[in-house]
Write an enzyme that holds these catalytic residues in place. Structure first.
Site, PDB file in Angstrom:
ATOM      1  N   LYS A   1      41.317  57.562  15.607  1.00 54.95           N
ATOM      2  CA  LYS A   1      40.236  58.562  15.512  1.00 54.95           C
ATOM      3  C   LYS A   1      39.754  58.953  16.910  1.00 54.95           C
ATOM      4  O   LYS A   1      40.573  59.228  17.769  1.00 54.95           O
ATOM      5  CB  LYS A   1      39.139  58.029  14.590  1.00 54.95           C
ATOM      6  CG  LYS A   1      39.704  57.797  13.168  1.00 54.95           C
ATOM      7  CD  LYS A   1      38.748  57.188  12.194  1.00 54.95           C
ATOM      8  CE  LYS A   1      38.863  55.704  12.202  1.00 54.95           C
ATOM      9  NZ  LYS A   1      38.304  55.040  11.015  1.00 54.95           N
TER      10      LYS A   1
ATOM     11  N   ASP B   1      36.877  49.400   6.426  1.00 57.08           N
ATOM     12  CA  ASP B   1      36.032  50.188   5.508  1.00 57.08           C
ATOM     13  C   ASP B   1      36.608  50.280   4.091  1.00 57.08           C
ATOM     14  O   ASP B   1      35.854  50.340   3.105  1.00 57.08           O
ATOM     15  CB  ASP B   1      35.748  51.590   6.070  1.00 57.08           C
ATOM     16  CG  ASP B   1      37.001  52.314   6.550  1.00 57.08           C
ATOM     17  OD1 ASP B   1      38.102  51.743   6.467  1.00 57.08           O
ATOM     18  OD2 ASP B   1      36.870  53.456   7.023  1.00 57.08           O
TER      19      ASP B   1
HETATM   20  C1  GLC Z   1      42.062  54.533  10.282  1.00 52.60           C
HETATM   21  C2  GLC Z   1      41.957  53.053  10.528  1.00 52.60           C
HETATM   22  C3  GLC Z   1      41.779  52.297   9.253  1.00 52.60           C
HETATM   23  C4  GLC Z   1      40.636  52.871   8.450  1.00 52.60           C
HETATM   24  C5  GLC Z   1      40.845  54.351   8.233  1.00 52.60           C
HETATM   25  C6  GLC Z   1      39.703  55.001   7.473  1.00 52.60           C
HETATM   26  O1  GLC Z   1      43.238  54.792   9.611  1.00 52.60           O
HETATM   27  O2  GLC Z   1      43.095  52.589  11.199  1.00 52.60           O
HETATM   28  O3  GLC Z   1      41.557  50.931   9.522  1.00 52.60           O
HETATM   29  O4  GLC Z   1      40.533  52.212   7.237  1.00 52.60           O
HETATM   30  O5  GLC Z   1      40.974  55.000   9.488  1.00 52.60           O
HETATM   31  O6  GLC Z   1      38.518  54.953   8.181  1.00 52.60           O
END
Ligand code: GLC
Length: 490
Positions: A195, A231
Site C-alpha cells: 500500500k 485485518d
Molecule cells: C495487503 C496486506 C495484507 C492485508 C491486505 C488488506 O494485501 O499485505 O496483509 O490483509 O492488504 O488490508
C-alpha cells in the site's frame, strides 16, 4: 474384449453425460460474466474501444484456469513449497467462546487510518468501545521505521492516558495489515511493505518487538502487546462473534486479502508446541497471488502500466487487479490510452489531469458505477468535469463502460478464490465476513460476487456479511483469545 467394450461404452456415455452437465454450466458462466454492451454513436469507434478492452474480459475457460492455479498455489503454500501464496499460520485456533471478560486495547495499522481502540468485553460480547483515529503523515510512512513505531507508541500513550488507564495493565492486540511470517501469535516478522508504506529497515524484523520497545522507551503506560494479526483475521473473528458460521474473513479495501479456518492437520508451518488444535486460521495473503508469474496469462498492458506507476513495482500482482488502491488507476490508464488513440474526449484541450498517474481514485469509479445502476449520468459528468474537458454523450458512455469492465473483472477474480475456499472448507453453510472501503462503497460488487460465487461453487450455501471495523474490534477480541490460551498453558 467384450468387457472392455462395455467399459468403453459406459465411459463414453459417462463423458457425454458430463459434457451435457458441463457445457450448460460453462454457458451459464459465460453468459453471467458478460458486461453491458458499449453504447456509441460511431460503430467503428465502438468496436475499437471494445477491442482494446477485450483482454480485460475473462472468458469462462480463463476463469477455470485461474481457479486451478489458485488451488495449486494454495496447496504449495500450505506444504511449504515455493508459491506466491504465503498461507501463513496465524496461531489462532479458536474463536470467541463467551468467557472473555475485561478491557482490551487494539491498534489498527495498515488501512486508510491508524486507530487505537479500547474494548470492554462481558461474556465474550462487546459492551463498550472507544476509538480514536490518528493521522500518519507520509514522512512516517516512508523512510526509517523507528520514528513510525515511536509515533505508534505515542498515540497509544495519548489514548491510554486520556482514558486515565496509565496504571492499569492492559493487553493489546496489534492489527498489522502487511504480509508477515508468524513464529507465534505474538511474533510477526514483516515480509514486505505494501500500500502506501515503505520503511525498508523494518523488513525482516519482529514488529511486535519494535512496538514493545517503543512503548518501553516511553515507559508511561502498562500496555502488554500479546497478539499480532492481520485485518482479515480481525474481520473473521469479529464476524464470528455475531455469526458463528463465519469461516472466512475478507478485506476489499485499499488492499485485498482473505483468511479462512483451515484443518490444523493440513498446516505444516507450526513453530510453537501444538495442543491438539483441530482448526487454525490461515492468512492466505492473496494480494501477492501471481507474483511468481503464474497469473501472467491475464496480465494486460493496462495492468503493466498500473504496476509501473505503483510504489512497489513487480509485487502484489493480484491486489493490483482488484483493490481500492489500484482500481481507479486501472480505469485512468485505460482512459488515457483511449484518449491517445482518439477514442475518448474530442476536446482540443489536453486532459493533463487524466494523464497524470493517481488522479482517478477508486471512490470516483464507485461514484460512476452508481450511475450505471441508476441508468443516469449525473455522477459521471461530475467526475469528468474534474478533468477540465468538454465531454459528449459518447464520452460518458465510454467512461461508464470502462468502469464496469474493470470493476467486473475485480468482482470475478475475488469470487473465483472465494468459491474455492467454500469448497475447501466444505461446511454446510458458511458466512464470509467482509470489510473494506471498496466493498462498502462500490454499488455493484456485492451483487456480482453473489452471482459469480453461486455459479462457481454450485450448491454451496454461503452469505457475505459486513463485519465493520473487524480490523479494530477484531484485534481486541484476538487479544482476549490470546489471554485465554495463555492462561490455559500456564
Ligand atoms: C495487503 C496486506 C495484507 C492485508 C491486505 C488488506 O494485501 O499485505 O496483509 O490483509 O492488504 O488490508
Amino acid at each position: 474384449m467384450k468387457k472392455r467394450s462395455i467399459t468403453f461404452y459406459a465411459l463414453s456415455n459417462f463423458q457425454s453425460l458430463l459434457d451435457d452437465m458441463v457445457v450448460p454450466a460453462e454457458r451459464a458462466l459465460h453468459e453471467a460474466i458478460q458486461v453491458s454492451p458499449l453504447v456509441h454513436s460511431d460503430e467503428a469507434k465502438k468496436q475499437k474501444v471494445e477491442n482494446l478492452l477485450k483482454e480485460m474480459r475473462l472468458s469462462a475457460a480463463t476463469v477455470r484456469r485461474i481457479k486451478e492455479v489458485f488451488i495449486s498455489e494454495m496447496n504449495k503454500g500450505i506444504h511449504q513449497q515455493p508459491s506466491s501464496l504465503q498461507m501463513e499460520n496465524t496461531y489462532i485456533p479458536e474463536l470467541i467462546d463467551g468467557t472473555e471478560e475485561g478491557q482490551y486495547l487494539a491498534l489498527d495499522l495498515g488501512g486508510t487510518n491508524f486507530r487505537v481502540l479500547l474494548v470492554e468485553l462481558q461474556h465474550g460480547k462487546i459492551m463498550r468501545e472507544k476509538v480514536k483515529k490518528y493521522e500518519i503523515g507520509s514522512h512516517l510512512r516512508i523512510g526509517s521505521g523507528y520514528p513510525l513505531f515511536d509515533y505508534l507508541a505515542e498515540c497509544v500513550s495519548d489514548f491510554v492516558i486520556n482514558e486515565g488507564l496509565q496504571d492499569t495493565e492492559l493487553p493489546l492486540g496489534f492489527t498489522f495489515s502487511f504480509p508477515m511470517v508468524q513464529h507465534a501469535l505474538d511474533i510477526g516478522m514483516l515480509v514486505t511493505w505494501t500500500k502506501s508504506y515503505n520503511c525498508p529497515d523494518v523488513v525482516g524484523k519482529n514488529t511486535v518487538q519494535l512496538l514493545r520497545e517503543a512503548l518501553a522507551r516511553r515507559g508511561d503506560t502498562k500496555v502488554k502487546v500479546n497478539a499480532i494479526l492481520n485485518d482479515t483475521t480481525g474481520t473473521l473473528i469479529q464476524g464470528a462473534m455475531s455469526d458463528p458460521k463465519t469461516a472466512i474473513g475478507l478485506i476489499l479495501g485499499t488492499g485485498s486479502n482473505a483468511c479462512y479456518v483451515e484443518r490444523a492437520d493440513r498446516v505444516e508451518h507450526w513453530e510453537v508446541e501444538r495442543h491438539g488444535e483441530k482448526e487454525v486460521i490461515v492468512d492466505i495473503e492473496w494480494g501477492a497471488f501471481g507474483d511468481n508469474g503464474v497469473l501472467d496469462f491475464i496480465k494486460t498492458d493496462f495492468d503493466r502500466e498500473n504496476d509501473a506507476n505503483s510504489i512497489l513495482v513487480n509485487s502484489f500482482t493480484f491486489e493490483k487487479y482488484i483493490a481500492g488502491k489500484y482500481l481507479g488507476e486501472i480505469v485512468r490508464v485505460i482512459l488515457a490510452r483511449l484518449y491517445k488513440d482518439g477514442l475518448f474526449l474530442s476536446s482540443k484541450v489536453t486532459p493533463n489531469a487524466l494523464l497524470t498517474p493517481g488522479n482517478l481514485t477508486t471512490d470516483l469509479v464507485s461514484h460512476i458505477e452508481q450511475d450505471t445502476v441508476d441508468g443516469g449520468k449525473k455522477n459521471t459528468v461530475e467526475v469528468l468535469s474534474k478533468f477540465g474537458v468538454t465531454i459528449d454523450e459518447d464520452d460518458i458512455n465510454v467512461v461508464q463502460y470502462v468502469c464496469e469492465v474493470a470493476s467486473n473483472r475485480a468482482a470475478l477474480l475475488v469470487s473465483i478464490c472465494l468459491a474455492y475456499l467454500l469448497e475447501r472448507i466444505n461446511k454446510d453453510d458458511i458466512s464470509i465476513a467482509v470489510d473494506g472501503s471498496l466493498f462498502k462503497h462500490h454499488p455493484r460488487l456485492e451483487t456480482w460476487m453473489y452471482k459469480y460465487i453461486r455459479l462457481l461453487a454450485p450448491g454451496r450455501k454461503f452469505k457475505l456479511v459486513l463485519a465493520e471495523d473487524g480490523s479494530g474490534k477484531g484485534a481486541a477480541l484476538v487479544s482476549a483469545i490470546a489471554q485465554r490460551l495463555q492462561r490455559r498453558i500456564d
